[in-house]
Design an enzyme around this catalytic site. Structure first.
Site, mmCIF file in Angstrom:
data_model
loop_
_atom_site.group_PDB
_atom_site.id
_atom_site.type_symbol
_atom_site.label_atom_id
_atom_site.label_comp_id
_atom_site.label_asym_id
_atom_site.label_seq_id
_atom_site.Cartn_x
_atom_site.Cartn_y
_atom_site.Cartn_z
ATOM 1 N N THR A 131 -18.450 16.163 4.139
ATOM 2 C CA THR A 131 -17.559 17.343 3.245
ATOM 3 C C THR A 131 -18.685 18.484 2.829
ATOM 4 O OG1 THR A 131 -16.506 15.833 2.920
ATOM 5 C CG2 THR A 131 -16.018 18.608 1.660
ATOM 6 N N GLU A 161 -13.794 14.197 7.374
ATOM 7 C CA GLU A 161 -13.216 12.884 7.549
ATOM 8 C C GLU A 161 -12.081 12.522 6.705
ATOM 9 O OE1 GLU A 161 -13.130 10.885 9.526
ATOM 10 O OE2 GLU A 161 -11.794 9.640 8.650
ATOM 11 N N LEU A 221 -12.212 20.900 1.795
ATOM 12 C CA LEU A 221 -12.370 20.979 0.597
ATOM 13 C C LEU A 221 -10.740 21.262 -0.335
ATOM 14 C CD1 LEU A 221 -15.256 23.235 0.503
ATOM 15 C CD2 LEU A 221 -15.156 21.111 0.002
ATOM 16 N N VAL A 270 -5.380 7.240 -15.844
ATOM 17 C CA VAL A 270 -6.130 7.458 -16.666
ATOM 18 C C VAL A 270 -7.004 8.863 -16.145
ATOM 19 C CG1 VAL A 270 -7.549 5.634 -15.763
ATOM 20 C CG2 VAL A 270 -8.199 6.641 -18.070
ATOM 21 N N CYS A 276 -15.805 12.426 -4.436
ATOM 22 C CA CYS A 276 -14.998 13.111 -3.550
ATOM 23 C C CYS A 276 -14.484 13.718 -4.238
ATOM 24 C CB CYS A 276 -14.653 12.904 -1.951
ATOM 25 S SG CYS A 276 -15.217 11.686 -0.522
ATOM 26 N N PHE A 338 -13.515 2.467 -8.733
ATOM 27 C CA PHE A 338 -13.090 3.379 -9.083
ATOM 28 C C PHE A 338 -11.425 3.788 -8.989
ATOM 29 C CE2 PHE A 338 -13.642 5.328 -5.221
ATOM 30 C CZ PHE A 338 -12.411 5.628 -4.017
HETATM 31 N N1 LIG Z 1 -16.297 8.065 0.335
HETATM 32 C C1 LIG Z 1 -15.077 8.941 1.029
HETATM 33 O O1 LIG Z 1 -14.176 8.525 1.094
HETATM 34 C C2 LIG Z 1 -15.609 10.288 1.647
HETATM 35 C C3 LIG Z 1 -14.208 10.373 2.289
HETATM 36 C C4 LIG Z 1 -13.806 11.177 3.326
HETATM 37 C C5 LIG Z 1 -14.790 12.203 3.443
HETATM 38 N N2 LIG Z 1 -16.468 12.153 2.609
HETATM 39 C C6 LIG Z 1 -17.552 12.502 2.856
HETATM 40 O O2 LIG Z 1 -18.285 11.634 4.149
HETATM 41 C C7 LIG Z 1 -19.856 11.735 3.664
HETATM 42 C C8 LIG Z 1 -20.824 10.853 3.262
HETATM 43 O O3 LIG Z 1 -20.052 10.161 2.244
HETATM 44 P P1 LIG Z 1 -20.039 8.598 1.892
HETATM 45 O O4 LIG Z 1 -19.276 8.006 0.720
HETATM 46 O O5 LIG Z 1 -20.055 7.626 3.146
HETATM 47 O O6 LIG Z 1 -21.636 8.676 1.080
HETATM 48 P P2 LIG Z 1 -22.779 7.546 1.189
HETATM 49 O O7 LIG Z 1 -23.903 7.933 0.542
HETATM 50 O O8 LIG Z 1 -21.797 5.807 1.366
HETATM 51 O O9 LIG Z 1 -23.830 7.639 2.742
HETATM 52 C C9 LIG Z 1 -24.210 8.350 3.095
HETATM 53 C C10 LIG Z 1 -24.809 7.427 3.847
HETATM 54 O O10 LIG Z 1 -26.451 8.655 4.520
HETATM 55 C C11 LIG Z 1 -27.507 8.303 4.624
HETATM 56 N N3 LIG Z 1 -28.577 9.705 4.185
HETATM 57 C C12 LIG Z 1 -29.042 9.919 3.752
HETATM 58 N N4 LIG Z 1 -30.075 11.008 4.481
HETATM 59 C C13 LIG Z 1 -30.022 10.777 5.259
HETATM 60 C C14 LIG Z 1 -30.483 11.270 6.681
HETATM 61 N N5 LIG Z 1 -31.829 12.465 6.861
HETATM 62 N N6 LIG Z 1 -31.054 10.682 8.006
HETATM 63 C C15 LIG Z 1 -30.262 8.704 7.531
HETATM 64 N N7 LIG Z 1 -29.417 8.223 6.942
HETATM 65 C C16 LIG Z 1 -29.094 9.524 5.712
HETATM 66 C C17 LIG Z 1 -27.449 7.222 2.871
HETATM 67 O O11 LIG Z 1 -28.727 5.984 3.130
HETATM 68 C C18 LIG Z 1 -26.540 6.903 3.064
HETATM 69 O O12 LIG Z 1 -26.133 5.131 3.573
HETATM 70 C C19 LIG Z 1 -19.788 12.703 2.026
HETATM 71 O O13 LIG Z 1 -19.651 14.713 2.586
HETATM 72 C C20 LIG Z 1 -18.655 12.507 1.163
HETATM 73 O O14 LIG Z 1 -17.413 14.007 0.717
HETATM 74 C C21 LIG Z 1 -16.677 11.068 2.156
#
Ligand SMILES: NC(=O)c1ccc[n+]([C@@H]2O[C@H](COP(=O)([O-])OP(=O)(O)OC[C@H]3O[C@@H](n4cnc5c(N)ncnc54)[C@H](O)[C@@H]3O)[C@@H](O)[C@H]2O)c1
Length: 493
Positions: A131, A161, A221, A270, A276, A338
């Site tokens: 995102t 996503e 967003l 709560v 996110c 959460f």
């Molecule tokens: N978690 C959710 O439910 C969700 C849902 C939709 C969208 N998103 C979006 O997706 C994105 C990822 O979220 P997430 O929850 O998977 O994050 P996360 O922190 O679980 O995973 C991100 C991963 O990226 C790796 N990383 C960072 N920089 C790197 C690089 N330069 N090279 C290789 N690996 C690297 C980190 O080590 C980490 O393991 C975010 O932008 C988030 O807003 C998350």
């Protein structure tokens, strides 16, 4: 049409891991490699104990790992090989410098863009799955253009996503929609169609929406802002209900039956958590400010402010009900994730409730079925949450819920885990100090009010401004709509 045969996903987190596992599962002829700089995370993906918990994930991973699904730390090689690279790295709120506390930190996205261009030759599609703020794709393109070489052709798409943690596999297998944004040029549209073809393996064509890049980035967003706003709206009404004697559940049912409003995401609670909602709304606020739209920024900021207020209000309710002091009292916190069905604690309301109670000197005994001990300690030891030796003095992590509740003054339910409905509350009550209080921040005990009251528990929604009334209200609260002021709407990813 360009056919995608090899996919590389940078970022093996909550999004990259499950998303690419489902793609590999649904597209056996596509080779999917998920890479990360975090070696222990990759090792866990290659082990029987996956680094994240999601219902159904293990089965999907085991069905294709080693066949067409691979987890690796060899990022450069995976980029070189791939026809399509997903960027699924984290985009947390900045904790320093300009935009601190609001803007998205894009340093990981930029690092990926630089690495991709370094390791690419010929034609490749690069897709933002993280995102990002609107027009982030433009920055990626500029990095590509500034580092271009002969025959290099990198097309940038946006494919945000929409999965929710806890239901990620279900959401990925049967999404409400897949959104793909790209350039309106023939080249851009060719890339969009190639990615559409991947999803068409299992997603009906009418659910695959294609837009321009900026609409796609902004839609993610906006979707999270609307979801968070629903929760803050019903929570604001819950405060009004408590002050007037209206029942927020009844109000939610009444307004939700209006088809224009709909009944989803209308549970008072709560507050929302997760990695996110807060981050993305703050990001939107920052964007509006940067674009000189202060009225719009203030509108969305209020969604966050209401969430903070709701958490504080819940903690104050606990303190008030426990005769205005929790100092040196034992309080069992049930649930730290959460939301249920995930081990993710990012921005969990439990962290904030724990903070407020620790600030008052309460001894917390915390139990969660999926969150490891170390994670709870890390979350509570954060400088914004506790100071000095507060955590070592005041926090105990319990191995089971009964141990957490043994000798407690109050039980506070912070996560809506199904198992909390099945606990032996008679056994819990026997071992608690009396009067024994339960505060259900997620409405998991809605069906058990009579039973809990018969056992002798005190619930609370004591809310009147008149302090002398509170004790009475607390005592009678199970006969009233008791904990119904607190719902269980989980945060969404
Ligand atoms: N978690 C959710 O439910 C969700 C849902 C939709 C969208 N998103 C979006 O997706 C994105 C990822 O979220 P997430 O929850 O998977 O994050 P996360 O922190 O679980 O995973 C991100 C991963 O990226 C790796 N990383 C960072 N920089 C790197 C690089 N330069 N090279 C290789 N690996 C690297 C980190 O080590 C980490 O393991 C975010 O932008 C988030 O807003 C998350």
């Amino acid at each position: 049409m360009f056919e995608i045969k090899k996919i590389c996903c940078i970022g093996a987190g909550y999004v990259g891991g499950p998303t690419c596992s489902v793609i590999a599962h649904m597209c056996p002829e596509i080779r999917v490699t998920v890479v990360d700089v975090n070696e222990s995370r990759i090792n866990a993906w290659n082990s029987p104990t996956l680094p994240i918990y999601e219902p159904g994930l293990k089965e999907v991973v085991e069905s294709c790992r080693g066949k067409n699904l691979f987890f690796s730390t060899d990022i450069d090689d995976a980029i070189k090989e791939a026809d399509l690279v997903f960027i699924s790295v984290n985009t947390p709120t900045k904790t320093y410098g300009m935009g601190k506390g609001r803007a998205a930190d894009l340093k990981y996205i930029e690092a990926c863009a630089r690495r991709i261009v370094q390791n690419s030759h010929g034609y490749k599609i690069v897709t933002e799955k993280s995102t990002v703020p609107v027009r982030a794709a433009e920055s990626i393109r500029r990095i590509f253009d500034a580092n271009t070489k002969p025959n290099l052709n990198l097309q940038v798409l946006s494919n945000p996503e929409f999965l929710a943690e806890g239901t990620a596999i279900k959401d990925l297998k049967n999404p409400d929609r897949v959104l793909i944004g790209g350039d309106e040029t023939p080249e851009g549209q060719r890339a969009v169609q190639a990615l559409c073809a991947v999803y068409e393996h299992w997603v009906p064509r009418e659910k695959i929406l294609t837009t321009n890049t900026w609409s796609s980035e902004l839609s993610k967003l906006a979707a999270n802002a609307f979801l968070a706003q629903r929760i803050s709206s019903i929570n604001s009404i819950s405060a009004l209900c408590e002050a007037t004697g209206a029942d927020v559940e009844e109000v939610a049912t009444a307004i939700g039956m209006d088809q224009r409003i709909g009944n989803k995401f209308l549970k008072a609670s709560v507050g929302f958590g997760g990695s996110c909602f807060q981050k993305d709304v703050l990001n939107l606020v920052y964007l509006c400010e940067a674009l000189n739209l202060p009225e719009v920024a203030r509108y969305w900021q209020q969604v966050i402010d209401m969430n903070d207020y709701q958490r504080r209000r819940f903690a104050s309710r606990i303190i008030d009900s426990l005769f205005n002091t929790v100092t040196d009292k034992k309080i069992a916190i049930l649930g730290f994730a959460f939301k249920k069905d995930t081990g993710d604690t990012r921005e969990s309301s439990s962290i904030y409730i724990s903070k407020y109670l620790m600030d008052e000197g309460a001894h917390l005994h915390i139990y969660d079925p999926k969150v490891p001990r170390e994670q709870i300690v890390v979350d509570l030891s954060h400088p914004g949450v506790s100071e000095d030796d507060q955590v070592s003095r005041l926090v105990t992590i319990s191995k089971d819920p009964y141990e957490a509740c043994d000798g407690a003054h109050a039980v506070v339910i912070c996560t809506e885990w199904d198992m909390f409905k099945e606990l032996d509350y008679e056994r819990i009550h026997k071992k608690m100090l009396k009067p024994a209080f339960i505060f259900d921040g997620r409405r998991v005990l809605d069906g058990l009010h009579n039973e809990l009251q018969t056992i002798g528990f005190q619930g609370t929604h004591s809310c009147g401004p008149n302090v002398s009334n509170r004790f009475t209200e607390t005592l009678t609260s199970f006969r009233k709509p008791v904990m119904s002021q607190w719902g269980k709407e989980p945060g969404k990813g």
